[in-house]
Design a protein around this motif. Sequence first.
Motif, PDB file in Angstrom:
ATOM      1  N   GLY B 256       0.791  -1.220   0.000  1.00  8.84           N
ATOM      2  CA  GLY B 256       0.000   0.000   0.000  1.00  8.84           C
ATOM      3  C   GLY B 256       0.826   1.274   0.000  1.00  8.84           C
ATOM      4  O   GLY B 256       0.277   2.356  -0.134  1.00  8.84           O
ATOM      5  N   ARG B 257       2.158   1.149   0.159  1.00  4.95           N
ATOM      6  CA  ARG B 257       2.982   2.359   0.133  1.00  4.95           C
ATOM      7  C   ARG B 257       3.542   2.525  -1.279  1.00  4.95           C
ATOM      8  O   ARG B 257       4.165   1.627  -1.814  1.00  4.95           O
ATOM      9  N   LYS B 258       3.288   3.695  -1.861  1.00  2.95           N
ATOM     10  CA  LYS B 258       3.755   3.905  -3.230  1.00  2.95           C
ATOM     11  C   LYS B 258       5.140   4.522  -3.182  1.00  2.95           C
ATOM     12  O   LYS B 258       5.349   5.570  -2.588  1.00  2.95           O
ATOM     13  N   GLN B 259       6.104   3.844  -3.767  1.00  9.55           N
ATOM     14  CA  GLN B 259       7.437   4.424  -3.835  1.00  9.55           C
ATOM     15  C   GLN B 259       8.108   3.911  -5.089  1.00  9.55           C
ATOM     16  O   GLN B 259       7.911   2.781  -5.501  1.00  9.55           O
TER      17      GLN B 259
END
Lengths: 321, 315
Positions: B256-259
């Motif tokens: 869920g973390r966009k990087q």
Amino acid sequence: MPLLDVQDLRVHFPVRGPLWSRPTVVRAVDGVSLTVEAGEAVGLVGESGCGKTTLGRAILRLVEPTAGRIVFDGREVTKLERGALRGLRRRMQMVFQDPFNSLNPRRTVGESVGEALDIHRLAPNRAARSERIAGLLTRVGLDPAHADRYPHEFSGGQRQRIGIARALAVDPQLLVCDEPVSALDVSVQAQVINLLRDVQRERGLAYLFISHDLAVVEHFCQRIAVMYLGRVVETGPARAVCRQPRHPYTQALLSAVPVVDPQSKRTRIILTGEVPSPLAPPPGCPFHPRCPVAEGRCRTEAPALRIGRDGRAAACHLAAD
Amino acid sequence: MPLLDIRDLRIDFGSTRVVDGVSLSLAEGGCLAMVGESGCGKSVTALSIARLLPTPPARYAAGEIALQGRDVLRMTPAELRAIRGGVVSYVFQEPGASLNPVLRVGEQIRETLRLHRPREAGETEVARLLKQVGIPAPEQRTRDYPHQLSGGMQQRVMIAMALAAAPKLLVADEPTTALDVTIQAQIIELLAELRRQLGMAILLITHNLGIVGDLADRVAVMYAGQIVEEAATGDLLRRPLHPYTQALLRSAPVLGRKQDRLEAIPGTVPVPGQWPAGCRFAPRCPMARAECREQVPVLAPRGGDRLVRCPFAET
């Protein structure tokens, strides 16, 4: 036209049972369809025994498919003669999980990388050959002066870089990566994932990225296919599937991923039981014996995987679109 | 008195130091996680608690391991036999390699019972133990051989064997690493449940910071033979202070973390015998200064009840 188009692929292995019993088959891959576009990374996710590794190997014809079609760049791989496979493997390469076992311990790193160049006659002379080897090693972040060292002189992460250099040597369009970072230390995994993404952008490489780690797949891939007992149960854009999974198995798989943040109050779906043997898959939906929401028809009728307009699909009678 | 109190433990293999001054303590019924990458010394430390390391090549160079107040390193063979299983039991990463392939699982559990609780060494107790670890139809499963069980079930059998001796401390060394995520979640849940029910202390050894939050009260992070940070689980995960812990937590992708790029830690984990001078993390540390390469920092208290081996860590 997609770079790779797999249609209804089946790989069955005959198994000899106990003495005097009838021979049976393991349906390792049982009707899988999927596509990979040029330059795209597609993640193949599932637990051990779901058939993801067999599928990856069948695409390179390292194992022979039982039925179905594999079309790579317009040519049907499934129909190629043994001799024509070499040309195919120049354009599709594989990176394996275990960098300790996938390199020949008696060959120097330069020899291992150079062998690929020799097989495909990609270096006209010795000088061009060593120049290419040096370029490849530099590209994956290794010192080209180390080309005459042996695999045991490198760490796990460095060995995986060598495996990647060897795969890139022949300038492929598709890399099938089977758990490429699972055997590496956590602090080194990120280096290798970043490297794979950099070469994807430079060369327009496509990936079939096989992994059990959903967080890695969500990070690395544009699309994702979730496998269970030899079939794809859910597919779609990676972020959408991970954010709002539709198939109960994907939901359980995602909720089981360990989360570092102690504040996240997630409800964890703990699945009962274990993956059934692919020797005797359950009738109806293969997931129904472990499914928290299964009902009558799930036990008799196998749900189909229909791809909707949003590019998503879940093989579940009860999944909402 | 803590159940386990390790003081300044140093262990050599031949002339190579692999554990270099580890101190930690664990209260009765508590759960401590030791986290670190390959070669950091976490498993060797764990094995030393019941003196399970083969000597030679291993050598306990210094320190003490007080188990219920008595130093394991000074125990006689008879005393060691009494604590092995009876006070401390182990569960390892590869259940398939730890079980005897030619003995039915019920028989293997009964063997432990005969040694530690001979009067209860019967079918009923074996079935009760298998039921306690969540094995369905335990009466039938006692007759299975290990290869007839899945990896998750084999690990449950290992846990049942460990429980058969009614230990005060269960050392679980990478108990879920070889298992699939859905099965991993089941085993962690089982360990947490057993801890609640039996009041048994757990020392969890893992490379995965993700699983410690569900089980451990405290976490000790190891790097190159030393503890670099120790704190309550919530504090450590929410606000890591040592640069290595911070980097480790940042480097793994998070759902869920966009990087775009992962924050990789440069370089590789140093192997024992090739530890750098000064702070062992300095060559890979983004904050390292010249003095870090000269002097080994001490593990010092920082803000309340945590320890950090870095003089420049922000609090």
